[in-house]
Design an enzyme around this catalytic site. Structure first.
Site, mmCIF file in Angstrom:
data_model
loop_
_atom_site.group_PDB
_atom_site.id
_atom_site.type_symbol
_atom_site.label_atom_id
_atom_site.label_comp_id
_atom_site.label_asym_id
_atom_site.label_seq_id
_atom_site.Cartn_x
_atom_site.Cartn_y
_atom_site.Cartn_z
ATOM 1 N N GLU A 186 0.796 -1.239 0.000
ATOM 2 C CA GLU A 186 0.000 0.000 0.000
ATOM 3 C C GLU A 186 0.827 1.288 0.000
ATOM 4 O OE1 GLU A 186 -3.114 -0.065 2.908
ATOM 5 O OE2 GLU A 186 -3.997 -1.886 2.080
ATOM 6 N N GLU A 226 -5.313 -8.615 0.234
ATOM 7 C CA GLU A 226 -6.003 -8.378 1.509
ATOM 8 C C GLU A 226 -7.478 -8.133 1.241
ATOM 9 O OE1 GLU A 226 -4.577 -5.198 4.040
ATOM 10 O OE2 GLU A 226 -2.507 -5.831 3.753
HETATM 11 C C1 GAL Z 1 -4.605 -2.348 5.146
HETATM 12 C C2 GAL Z 1 -3.244 -2.655 5.746
HETATM 13 C C3 GAL Z 1 -3.264 -3.698 6.816
HETATM 14 C C4 GAL Z 1 -4.494 -3.646 7.708
HETATM 15 C C5 GAL Z 1 -5.776 -3.476 6.906
HETATM 16 C C6 GAL Z 1 -7.033 -3.277 7.717
HETATM 17 O O1 GAL Z 1 -4.632 -1.034 4.730
HETATM 18 O O2 GAL Z 1 -2.354 -3.090 4.738
HETATM 19 O O3 GAL Z 1 -2.060 -3.599 7.527
HETATM 20 O O4 GAL Z 1 -4.353 -2.776 8.736
HETATM 21 O O5 GAL Z 1 -5.665 -2.393 6.031
HETATM 22 O O6 GAL Z 1 -7.228 -1.943 8.039
#
Ligand code: GAL
Length: 445
Positions: A161, A355
């Site tokens: 990110e 993710e």
């Molecule tokens: C993403 C991040 C993760 C986690 C997730 C949930 O932005 O890569 O580390 O925190 O969001 O908020």
């Protein structure tokens, strides 16, 4: 039903789960410093202890194996494996070597993220992403890691990110290190960050046989309110990749992904920022755009759009629209249809969702279990959309965020994303209903 080689996985990140921040010569990261500043973390917690995965990794690997996923995405803490003199720290490397061996023993493939936000403080003091040598430091770090993990890891994600690193860390400043960049500095930092990606990629290809490499941006796709309106869909596609000079330009898609996948910044970049461009050479662009294997993307939510008086307009979420336990996480399952579809249309590479997951107000029930039907509902709906788009484009995998409840950055420990509940009073792990649901889904698929 996904195809039989589809990769089901779970993900975590070093600072969010490891704890033991002073063990074995680990150098402090910007998050160690940032969490000390009063008011920065909503519940005043930090990652000093978190899930203590630094010592409980065996239990975690056991849980991953029982879950039945083929892949575990985790990140390496730069400051554990490289010391303040820029030399390898063997004790830190050993932790990741042992973790990978445990995973391999159980047939789980490690997907390693090299940078998930925990910049060592000594490098931040040199300027962080504004330091013109940062990409050399990153290449050296990558070289050390890939050699140490040789034969254990072949799948790498260079940077997690970039949007959050630069926008949240240096514009909105609710993430570490929290130092504000004006537009000129921001463009400079973006370019240096992309060079970090390029040099890391070069080191991985040099050291790792049959490697796969990508980087993992995040985004909120623009979603057509009316799925049958093709003109609206086209406008949503354009919106998704749009670049303007608005306050949030460091939070957009094409400013990072066009150079990586298409070999140059979008045309708008040179027009909008013409007076403050950083130095960009042909060699830089070649470095940044060396071929990657996948489009990784972190997706949680999206925004609906419609034509109002002939103009593309973002629709407000109505009061009571379903959302998670953080204010940015509206439940918009079509995110996993339109997001991958648009990315594939533009960049034409296989997609992996690195993710996706849900923040819930989980509690231990009187029966000792954690019931989280909202998370199951969320993941189920999103995966159905991913399955739908996988009939049209090449989708290879899906990683749930997260294996464990963990330190959720500026929200602290209070916000829970895990398939496994962490009782922070004693470090106990309790598998939630969603863990068992995901396990069944993988078995069936
Ligand atoms: C993403 C991040 C993760 C986690 C997730 C949930 O932005 O890569 O580390 O925190 O969001 O908020």
């Amino acid at each position: 039903m996904f195809n039989k080689n589809f990769i089901f996985g779970v993900s975590t990140a070093s600072y969010q789960i490891e704890g033991y921040t002073k063990a074995d010569g680990r150098c402090p990261s910007v998050w160690d410093e940032f969490t000390k500043i009063k008011g920065k973390i909503a519940d005043s917690t930090n990652g000093d202890k978190a899930c203590e995965s630094y010592i409980k990794y065996k239990e975690d690997v056991e849980a991953i194996a029982e879950l039945g996923v083929k892949a575990y995405r985790f990140s390496i803490a730069w400051g554990r494996v490289i010391d303040e003199n820029n030399k390898p720290n063997q004790k830190g490397l050993d932790y990741y070597i042992i973790l990978c061996k445990e995973l391999k023993k159980r047939g789980i493939t490690p997907y390693v993220t090299l940078y998930h936000w925990d910049m060592p403080v000594w490098l931040d003091k040199l300027g962080g992403f504004l330091c013109d040598d940062i990409s050399d430091y990153f290449e050296h770090y990558t070289d050390v890691v890939t050699k140490a993990l040789n034969g254990l890891v072949k799948d790498y994600i260079t940077i997690n990110e970039p949007q959050c690193i630069l926008f949240a860390g240096h514009r909105a400043c609710y993430h570490a290190p929290g130092t504000y960049y004006d537009n000129k500095d921001m463009l400079h930092a973006i370019h240096n960050l992309l060079k970090c990606h390029g040099k890391a990629l070069r080191a991985i290809r040099k050291n790792v046989k049959n490697s796969t490499v990508g980087f993992a941006p995040c985004s909120r796709p623009a979603i057509p309110q009316d799925p049958n309106n093709k003109e609206l869909e086209k406008l949503c596609y354009e919106k998704y990749f749009e670049l303007t000079d608005d306050e949030e330009f460091a939070n957009t898609v094409s400013i990072y992904s066009d150079p990586v996948f298409l070999g140059d910044y979008p045309k708008a970049y040179y027009e909008v920022f013409k007076d403050i461009l950083p130095k960009i050479t042909k060699e830089d662009l070649e470095l940044i755009s060396q071929p990657v294997d996948y489009i990784y993307q972190n997706y949680y939510s999206g925004n609906y759009y419609d034509l109002v008086d002939g103009k593309l307009t973002k629709l407000p979420f109505h009061a009571g629209f379903p959302e998670g336990n953080v204010d940015w996480l509206q439940v918009v399952p079509e995110t996993l249809y339109y997001g991958p579809k648009f990315l594939y249309q533009r960049y034409k590479k296989p997609i992996i969702i690195s993710e996706n997951g849900f923040c819930n107000n989980d509690v231990i029930s009187l029966d000792g279990k954690v019931h989280d039907p909202e998370r199951i509902d969320y993941i189920n709906r999103y995966m159905l959309e991913l399955e739908r788009v996988s009939k049209e484009i090449d989708v290879r995998g899906y990683f749930v965020w997260s294996l464990l409840d963990n330190f959720e950055w500026s929200y602290g420990l209070k916000k829970r994303f895990g398939l496994i509940y962490i009782d922070y009073r004693n470090g106990n792990r309790i598998k939630k209903d969603s863990y068992y649901w995901y396990k069944d889904l993988i078995k069936k698929d």
